[in-house]
Design a protein around this motif. Structure first.
Motif, PDB file in Angstrom:
ATOM      1  N   PHE A  42       0.835  -1.196   0.000  1.00 49.69           N
ATOM      2  CA  PHE A  42       0.000   0.000   0.000  1.00 49.69           C
ATOM      3  C   PHE A  42       0.875   1.252   0.000  1.00 49.69           C
ATOM      4  O   PHE A  42       0.679   2.183  -0.788  1.00 49.69           O
ATOM      5  CB  PHE A  42      -0.866  -0.053   1.268  1.00 49.69           C
ATOM      6  N   THR A  43       1.858   1.275   0.889  1.00 52.05           N
ATOM      7  CA  THR A  43       2.734   2.438   1.022  1.00 52.05           C
ATOM      8  C   THR A  43       3.602   2.619  -0.216  1.00 52.05           C
ATOM      9  O   THR A  43       3.826   3.746  -0.678  1.00 52.05           O
ATOM     10  CB  THR A  43       3.618   2.294   2.275  1.00 52.05           C
ATOM     11  N   MET A  44       4.085   1.513  -0.785  1.00 50.68           N
ATOM     12  CA  MET A  44       4.914   1.614  -1.987  1.00 50.68           C
ATOM     13  C   MET A  44       4.119   2.135  -3.177  1.00 50.68           C
ATOM     14  O   MET A  44       4.669   2.819  -4.044  1.00 50.68           O
ATOM     15  CB  MET A  44       5.548   0.262  -2.305  1.00 50.68           C
ATOM     16  N   LYS A  45       2.840   1.844  -3.225  1.00 48.86           N
ATOM     17  CA  LYS A  45       2.001   2.433  -4.275  1.00 48.86           C
ATOM     18  C   LYS A  45       1.962   3.948  -4.132  1.00 48.86           C
ATOM     19  O   LYS A  45       2.028   4.688  -5.118  1.00 48.86           O
ATOM     20  CB  LYS A  45       0.584   1.861  -4.210  1.00 48.86           C
ATOM     21  N   GLY A  46       1.853   4.417  -2.886  1.00 52.47           N
ATOM     22  CA  GLY A  46       1.873   5.855  -2.648  1.00 52.47           C
ATOM     23  C   GLY A  46       3.194   6.480  -3.050  1.00 52.47           C
ATOM     24  O   GLY A  46       3.239   7.533  -3.700  1.00 52.47           O
ATOM     25  N   ILE A  47       4.299   5.820  -2.676  1.00 48.87           N
ATOM     26  CA  ILE A  47       5.623   6.305  -3.065  1.00 48.87           C
ATOM     27  C   ILE A  47       5.735   6.354  -4.586  1.00 48.87           C
ATOM     28  O   ILE A  47       6.268   7.317  -5.161  1.00 48.87           O
ATOM     29  CB  ILE A  47       6.716   5.403  -2.468  1.00 48.87           C
ATOM     30  N   SER A  48       5.205   5.337  -5.249  1.00 49.54           N
ATOM     31  CA  SER A  48       5.275   5.281  -6.712  1.00 49.54           C
ATOM     32  C   SER A  48       4.523   6.436  -7.359  1.00 49.54           C
ATOM     33  O   SER A  48       4.941   6.953  -8.411  1.00 49.54           O
ATOM     34  CB  SER A  48       4.709   3.949  -7.212  1.00 49.54           C
ATOM     35  N   ALA A  49       3.417   6.854  -6.744  1.00 53.05           N
ATOM     36  CA  ALA A  49       2.654   7.977  -7.288  1.00 53.05           C
ATOM     37  C   ALA A  49       3.491   9.252  -7.277  1.00 53.05           C
ATOM     38  O   ALA A  49       3.540   9.999  -8.268  1.00 53.05           O
ATOM     39  CB  ALA A  49       1.369   8.171  -6.485  1.00 53.05           C
ATOM     40  N   TYR A  50       4.154   9.522  -6.150  1.00 49.11           N
ATOM     41  CA  TYR A  50       5.035  10.690  -6.082  1.00 49.11           C
ATOM     42  C   TYR A  50       6.201  10.550  -7.053  1.00 49.11           C
ATOM     43  O   TYR A  50       6.570  11.493  -7.763  1.00 49.11           O
ATOM     44  CB  TYR A  50       5.586  10.844  -4.660  1.00 49.11           C
ATOM     45  N   ASN A  51       6.794   9.348  -7.078  1.00 46.26           N
ATOM     46  CA  ASN A  51       7.979   9.125  -7.899  1.00 46.26           C
ATOM     47  C   ASN A  51       7.667   9.263  -9.382  1.00 46.26           C
ATOM     48  O   ASN A  51       8.450   9.827 -10.148  1.00 46.26           O
ATOM     49  CB  ASN A  51       8.533   7.726  -7.605  1.00 46.26           C
ATOM     50  N   TYR A  52       6.512   8.764  -9.791  1.00 45.51           N
ATOM     51  CA  TYR A  52       6.127   8.838 -11.196  1.00 45.51           C
ATOM     52  C   TYR A  52       6.004  10.295 -11.640  1.00 45.51           C
ATOM     53  O   TYR A  52       6.497  10.694 -12.698  1.00 45.51           O
ATOM     54  CB  TYR A  52       4.803   8.110 -11.421  1.00 45.51           C
ATOM     55  N   ASN A  53       5.343  11.116 -10.801  1.00 39.99           N
ATOM     56  CA  ASN A  53       5.166  12.523 -11.156  1.00 39.99           C
ATOM     57  C   ASN A  53       6.499  13.263 -11.177  1.00 39.99           C
ATOM     58  O   ASN A  53       6.710  14.162 -11.992  1.00 39.99           O
ATOM     59  CB  ASN A  53       4.196  13.189 -10.172  1.00 39.99           C
ATOM     60  N   ALA A  54       7.405  12.891 -10.257  1.00 42.39           N
ATOM     61  CA  ALA A  54       8.733  13.510 -10.271  1.00 42.39           C
ATOM     62  C   ALA A  54       9.490  13.130 -11.543  1.00 42.39           C
ATOM     63  O   ALA A  54      10.162  13.972 -12.165  1.00 42.39           O
ATOM     64  CB  ALA A  54       9.526  13.089  -9.038  1.00 42.39           C
ATOM     65  N   ASN A  55       9.363  11.864 -11.956  1.00 43.26           N
ATOM     66  CA  ASN A  55      10.042  11.404 -13.171  1.00 43.26           C
ATOM     67  C   ASN A  55       9.546  12.146 -14.410  1.00 43.26           C
ATOM     68  O   ASN A  55      10.321  12.438 -15.328  1.00 43.26           O
ATOM     69  CB  ASN A  55       9.840   9.902 -13.352  1.00 43.26           C
ATOM     70  N   VAL A  56       8.238  12.454 -14.439  1.00 43.44           N
ATOM     71  CA  VAL A  56       7.672  13.196 -15.571  1.00 43.44           C
ATOM     72  C   VAL A  56       8.367  14.544 -15.731  1.00 43.44           C
ATOM     73  O   VAL A  56       8.571  15.037 -16.835  1.00 43.44           O
ATOM     74  CB  VAL A  56       6.144  13.394 -15.372  1.00 43.44           C
ATOM     75  N   LEU A  57       8.751  15.128 -14.593  1.00 41.03           N
ATOM     76  CA  LEU A  57       9.422  16.430 -14.611  1.00 41.03           C
ATOM     77  C   LEU A  57      10.943  16.301 -14.676  1.00 41.03           C
ATOM     78  O   LEU A  57      11.667  17.269 -14.476  1.00 41.03           O
ATOM     79  CB  LEU A  57       9.015  17.235 -13.377  1.00 41.03           C
ATOM     80  N   GLY A  58      11.430  15.085 -14.936  1.00 43.09           N
ATOM     81  CA  GLY A  58      12.857  14.880 -15.149  1.00 43.09           C
ATOM     82  C   GLY A  58      13.672  14.644 -13.900  1.00 43.09           C
ATOM     83  O   GLY A  58      14.905  14.664 -13.939  1.00 43.09           O
ATOM     84  N   LYS A  59      13.013  14.419 -12.740  1.00 45.40           N
ATOM     85  CA  LYS A  59      13.713  14.182 -11.482  1.00 45.40           C
ATOM     86  C   LYS A  59      13.721  12.691 -11.173  1.00 45.40           C
ATOM     87  O   LYS A  59      12.661  12.053 -11.120  1.00 45.40           O
ATOM     88  CB  LYS A  59      13.025  14.934 -10.339  1.00 45.40           C
ATOM     89  N   LYS A  60      14.914  12.119 -10.949  1.00 48.06           N
ATOM     90  CA  LYS A  60      15.024  10.698 -10.641  1.00 48.06           C
ATOM     91  C   LYS A  60      15.975  10.495  -9.464  1.00 48.06           C
ATOM     92  O   LYS A  60      16.907  11.266  -9.265  1.00 48.06           O
ATOM     93  CB  LYS A  60      15.531   9.912 -11.851  1.00 48.06           C
ATOM     94  N   ASN A  61      15.713   9.460  -8.684  1.00 51.70           N
ATOM     95  CA  ASN A  61      16.581   9.096  -7.570  1.00 51.70           C
ATOM     96  C   ASN A  61      16.705   7.578  -7.565  1.00 51.70           C
ATOM     97  O   ASN A  61      15.750   6.879  -7.229  1.00 51.70           O
ATOM     98  CB  ASN A  61      16.000   9.593  -6.245  1.00 51.70           C
TER      99      ASN A  61
END
Length: 434
Positions: A42-61
């Protein structure tokens, strides 16, 4: 979790009766382990939502991606049966949640500038219209670029409201205002206003026939019978809006958004003075998810009845339960500060840490209470982020997560004094104010 089930797991071929293990796993997995694994996913799905939107803007970690891989592998059949390790992983998920939320916020600020407080018009204005819902600020920007020079008015809905606070988006003349409130009113709002509609991300509902033909989704958001925008080409959306003609103008109201951490810190000395003079007694963060359930009205009653010497920070769609209230100000400091969408949760964290510096206190020494309304995965990620930061004495509701059992609740209560809301706002306020 359905009533009467200690657990439910059906991820392997040996599952009980071929349908699902509901008491204990055939593999030996215990109910608490199963529930903690559910929480981790459940929590990793939430993290993925933030991460996906960051990736769209060119930010990756890469560390975030590594954790997601590790976390998913941990929940695979017959891998991890250790309850203590799964709790530790949940706290690690909290750290990653903080990192990914900051990654996304930094991306938004780099792209659109630091948000500033702004009054947003609420209601329909004359002219053809496009309503944008979801969370994706890049999609909104690309649409605003493409409607420049037309008389089309672009309205935000639900979690797109904070877009008005970003200078890089507010500069567009076609960005007209806000229609509607939280995500769950969309069927009413979209049917009411004869406008083209764009669903940019999660929080879309299956479309009604009354507006299905004038609705569009994009990216990972998909709805049956609804057209999809590809590669940020909004030409069909724009033509649809033109063909529908003008909205009927309404009497307008206003709401304020855009209180970024920077905007709040600008008033730090005044805030410190008001606290030391006893004119501000406590800060509250009241926010999270909203849903169409009567027990969520608790949050409106809660905010309405807070003492007049308190300041409330709010964020995400939970704010729509009370962001129309005029709570006034304390010597120029508004009592209600909207810090943004659920993607801006890190702002509340940064404000709390700034208050720690301002008053030279530890986080749990601050006169700060967090009252979290939750429904979905991002809110779970936020909860574990706060637990990772060591924040105690939080309140959560309106109901407890179904993956919690007595064992898990006892750990959270004993270690963090996490308190379920009582459902009676006046009783809870009295206990908090002490």
């Amino acid at each position: 979790m359905a009533d009467g089930l200690d657990m439910f797991c059906y991820q392997c071929s040996q599952t009980a009766k071929g349908t699902g293990c509901t008491v204990s796993g055939v593999c030996g997995k215990k109910p608490t382990v199963a529930r903690l694994q559910d929480n981790l996913i459940f929590t990793m799905k939430g993290i993925s939502a933030y991460n996906y939107n960051a990736n769209v803007l060119g930010k990756k970690n890469p560390e975030i991606d590594e954790f997601l891989t590790k976390g998913l592998y941990t929940t695979l059949t017959n891998v991890n049966f250790d309850v203590e390790d799964l709790v530790a992983l949940a706290l690690e998920a909290g750290k990653v949640s903080v990192d990914v939320m900051r990654l996304l916020k930094d991306a938004h600020i780099e792209a659109y500038g630091e948000p500033q407080p702004v009054e947003v018009k609420v209601g329909a204005q004359e002219g053809p219209a496009i309503i944008v819902t979801g969370h994706d600020l890049k999609a909104l920007e690309e649409l605003l670029k493409q409607v420049e020079g037309t008389d089309i008015k672009v309205y935000t809905h639900s979690e797109m409201l904070p877009a008005h606070g970003y200078p890089g988006l507010n500069k567009y003349e076609n960005l007209a205002g806000q229609l509607g409130g939280a995500w769950h009113d969309q069927r009413t709002i979209f049917a009411k206003y004869n406008a083209a509609i764009v669903g940019t991300s999660n929080c879309v509902l299956p479309a009604l026939d009354s507006y299905k033909e004038r609705m569009f989704t994009m990216d990972v958001a998909k709805l049956e019978g609804v057209k999809t925008v590809e590669d940020y080409d909004f030409s069909e959306v724009i033509e649809c809006a033109k063909s529908l003609g003008s909205l009927e103008p309404e009497e307008l109201t206003t709401i304020t958004t855009g209180w970024s951490a920077g905007a709040i810190v600008e008033h730090a000395e005044k805030i410190k003075e008001l606290v030391l003079d006893g004119k501000i007694s406590r800060f509250f963060v009241v926010g999270g998810c909203d849903k169409a359930a009567k027990h969520n009205n608790y949050y409106r009653e809660f905010v309405q009845n807070l003492p007049e010497d308190t300041v409330i920070l709010t964020l995400a769609c939970g704010k729509y339960k009370f962001n129309d209230l005029d709570l006034g100000d304390i010597e120029g400091i508004p009592r209600l500060l909207d810090v943004g969408q659920c993607n801006d949760t890190i702002v509340a964290v940064d404000v709390a840490l700034a208050l720690c510096d301002l008053f030279e206190m530890e986080l749990n020494e601050l006169p700060l209470t967090i009252v979290l309304s939750w429904m979905e995965q991002k809110a779970a990620a936020v909860l574990w982020a706060l637990l990772y930061l060591g924040k105690t004495d939080m309140w959560i509701g309106p109901v407890l997560p179904a993956w919690c059992n007595d064992d898990i609740i006892n750990v959270l209560v004993e270690n963090y004094n996490l308190t379920p809301i009582s459902g009676n706002a006046l009783v809870d306020i009295k206990q908090i104010m002490g």
